[in-house]
Design an enzyme around this catalytic site. Structure first.
Site, PDB file in Angstrom:
ATOM      1  N   LYS A  72     -29.633  28.622 -11.719  1.00  0.00           N
ATOM      2  CA  LYS A  72     -29.731  27.327 -12.392  1.00  0.00           C
ATOM      3  C   LYS A  72     -28.449  27.046 -13.172  1.00  0.00           C
ATOM      4  O   LYS A  72     -27.907  27.936 -13.846  1.00  0.00           O
ATOM      5  CB  LYS A  72     -30.945  27.341 -13.326  1.00  0.00           C
ATOM      6  CG  LYS A  72     -31.265  26.011 -14.001  1.00  0.00           C
ATOM      7  CD  LYS A  72     -32.559  26.134 -14.804  1.00  0.00           C
ATOM      8  CE  LYS A  72     -32.940  24.840 -15.513  1.00  0.00           C
ATOM      9  NZ  LYS A  72     -34.219  24.962 -16.236  1.00  0.00           N
ATOM     10  N   SER A 146     -37.616  21.767 -15.436  1.00  0.00           N
ATOM     11  CA  SER A 146     -36.246  21.365 -15.249  1.00  0.00           C
ATOM     12  C   SER A 146     -35.538  22.139 -14.145  1.00  0.00           C
ATOM     13  O   SER A 146     -34.471  21.735 -13.676  1.00  0.00           O
ATOM     14  CB  SER A 146     -35.485  21.539 -16.574  1.00  0.00           C
ATOM     15  OG  SER A 146     -35.482  22.883 -17.001  1.00  0.00           O
ATOM     16  N   SER A 170     -40.647  25.083 -17.430  1.00  0.00           N
ATOM     17  CA  SER A 170     -39.678  24.809 -16.363  1.00  0.00           C
ATOM     18  C   SER A 170     -39.585  25.900 -15.312  1.00  0.00           C
ATOM     19  O   SER A 170     -38.959  25.694 -14.273  1.00  0.00           O
ATOM     20  CB  SER A 170     -38.294  24.571 -16.974  1.00  0.00           C
ATOM     21  OG  SER A 170     -38.289  23.403 -17.764  1.00  0.00           O
TER      22      SER A 170
END
Length: 595
Positions: A72, A146, A170
């Protein structure tokens, strides 16, 4: 085909394929999938292949030997930009985050940085200037955020492992929406050095994979204290076990669950609870309302100020560089007072005590990962309310210092995936994995977005690990019995059910709660007793032994196969007037006839 970490590592170790072949196949899949919104930056293929060649010359016993990984883009990877999905914020780190460094040391190869809701603020995956990753399970659904790009990359079969983050859900909501596993570890277990914070006191790096075993393999590599991270904790990963007998799972009281009218999700949750019961769990109702109240604190309380701290300079200098929804949510963090903060902290402490009482009665909670699913069009039209709904069962978790494991539970008739999340107090990550892996295997669902079945569930080893000490449990500490929580709360894990040598007598003591006393007599002159063998860390063993009241003590128990282990014995002086119950062959059988 979709490959798990276990399958890739096994093929590399056996020489059936090389790490460079796996990396080349990974890049070919990324090109063929052709979704530019998944990766914000992709590492040069030749660079990754060169690293794969170097890894091939290393020790083949490395746990992630030649495994491709996506990260990420709020987690530092040396030489690749860290953007947090905000170009104006971007920088290029010279060193890996601690978590990424540990993955590389274990043989993993980083292939790129994935898209996210900007500054990790969101559960939908649509708040990024780099586009919206397409959900590979059902294209009209949001990918979840997210950690959108990381979840999609695993679900689509581009990589078998990716890193996300999880402050408010998330690492779990995207797992459900992409039909994959999302592991949210205990806070502090994985170092956050090199992570762009969202809420620094609550942040954790999470894991996406196709199977629970793969997620645990990655967690085991990354979990270690870090002197550079003031929030790091020494929380080693215990061993995974078979589905434990007598486990108690908490489900909300009737009428407390919220699905926002989604009857298919409601039915899928009921079916998941029934599946756990079929596997041997006892379902125990608990009061969910205090957990809902805790969830409201996250965005209605002072913790939004932590998000504001991260981007306040950018808000002041270039507010238009921030996504409008992210800006609207975050700017509220500037308005709270110190008094508001302390009031919220006081209330949170009270809610933590309520949670502690809840977990005194159950080993884990099982909840929907999210109450429903939404299309991208729906979320773009109503971005804040629908995002908030997706966090119904996730926002409270880090505030209460719980660990979580999201696993697929069903594929609905409308093509929308549904999942459940197991939750337990910090440190019980392996216990959740022991439950989740058996449940996931029992669903027989395909992995990710592909029509490929789950691999067979690998057998688990009953052996001790690290500094663990075996202890023989005789009575009220047996699985599902009154004091079993004293073992599980210390991270104890069941190794096996077994029997003693025929050298013992068993007595019913007059204690509260009822307990037995096992007495050693001459070899072969007594009875064999049904017992359980548990494992505790050295520290946990010390704490556990310190809890044992007289007339019980710890001695050496001889098992039927000749092994010995420490376990419960009784002081002979305490047996005056106690009933000899040796004929029942164990405490569980005696208690069953009493009922």
């Amino acid at each position: 085909m979709t490959e798990t970490i276990a399958e890739i590592v096994a093929a590399h170790r056996a020489g059936l394929t090389k790490p460079s072949d796996t990396i080349a196949r990974c890049y070919a899949r990324i090109r063929a999938h052709n979704d530019p919104a998944i990766f914000i930056s992709l590492r040069g293929e030749n660079d990754a292949l060169a690293e794969a060649e170097a890894v091939a010359d290393k020790d083949r016993s490395l746990p992630l030997y030649g495994v491709p990984v996506a990260v990420k883009d709020n987690i530092d990877v040396a030489g690749l930009p860290t953007t947090a999905a905000c170009p104006a914020f971007a920088y290029t780190p010279s060193r890996d985050s601690t978590a990424v460094g540990r993955l590389r040391a274990a043989g993993a190869i980083i292939v790129g940085k994935t898209n996210l809701d900007q500054f990790a603020t969101g559960l939908v995956g649509v708040r990024s200037p780099y586009g919206i990753p397409k959900n590979p399970v059902r294209a009209d659904l949001v990918p979840g955020g997210s950690s959108s790009g990381s979840a999609v990359a695993v679900s689509a079969g581009l990589v078998p492992l990716s890193l996300g983050t999880d402050t408010a859900g998330s690492g779990r909501v995207p797992a459900m929406l992409n039909n994959i596993v999302g592991l949210k570890p205990s806070l502090g277990m994985i170092s956050t050095t090199g992570l762009v914070p969202a809420c620094r006191t609550l942040d954790c790096i999470s894991v996406f994979s196709l199977t629970v075993d793969d997620a645990v393999a990655a967690l085991s590599v990354m979990a270690a204290p870090d002197p550079l991270d003031p929030f790091s904790r020494d929380r080693p990963v215990a061993a995974v076990t078979a589905f434990p007998k007598g486990v108690k799972l908490g489900i909300p009281r009737s009428g407390q669950l919220i699905f926002f009218g989604d009857k298919a999700a409601e039915a899928a949750y009921a079916a998941a609870a029934a599946r756990f019961a079929k596997l041997g769990a006892e379902l125990v109702e608990f009061d969910l309302e205090p957990f809902y109240e805790t969830a409201r604190l996250l965005y209605e309380g002072p913790w939004v100020a932590e998000r504001y701290l991260v981007i306040r300079d950018l808000l002041a200098s270039d507010p238009d560089a921030i996504h409008p929804v992210t800006r609207e949510i975050t700017i509220g963090g500037a308005r709270g007072s110190a008094a508001d903060t302390f009031a919220a902290l006081y209330r949170l402490q009270g809610l933590r005590k309520v949670a502690e009482r809840t977990f005194a009665d159950v080993d884990a909670l099982v909840l929907p990962t999210a109450p429903t699913a939404y299309t991208t069009a729906d979320v773009l039209a109503n971005p804040i309310e629908l995002n908030s709904r997706l966090g119904t069962y996730t926002n409270f978790v880090n505030l209460l210092d719980l660990c979580g494991l999201a696993v697929p539970a069903a594929m609905r008739s409308d093509g929308i995936p549904f999942g459940v999340t197991l939750l337990a107090p910090a440190g019980r990550d392996a216990a959740l994995a022991s439950l989740g892996r058996a449940f996931h295997a029992d669903t027989a669902l395909p992995v990710g977005a592909k029509s490929i079945p789950l691999p067979p569930l690998a057998p688990v080893s009953p052996s001790l690990h690290g500094d663990e000490i075996a202890i023989v449990v005789v009575g009220a500490h047996l699985s599902g019995m009154a004091l079993n929580h004293e073992l599980t709360s210390l991270g104890g894990r069941l190794l096996e059910a077994t029997t003693t040598a025929p050298d013992y007598k068993l007595y019913a003591l007059s204690t509260t709660p009822p307990k037995p006393g096992m007495l050693r007599i001459d070899d072969g002159k007594g009875s064999a007793m049904a017992v359980e063998l548990w494992a505790l860390s050295a520290a946990g063993f010390g704490q556990f032994v310190n809890l044992i009241p007289p007339p019980l003590s710890i001695g050496t128990i001889r098992l039927a196969d000749g092994r010995t282990a420490k376990g419960f014995l009784v002081e002979p002086a305490a047996l005056d007037g106690a009933r000899d119950i040796s004929e029942f062959g164990g405490w569980r059988a005696y208690m069953a006839q009493k009922d």
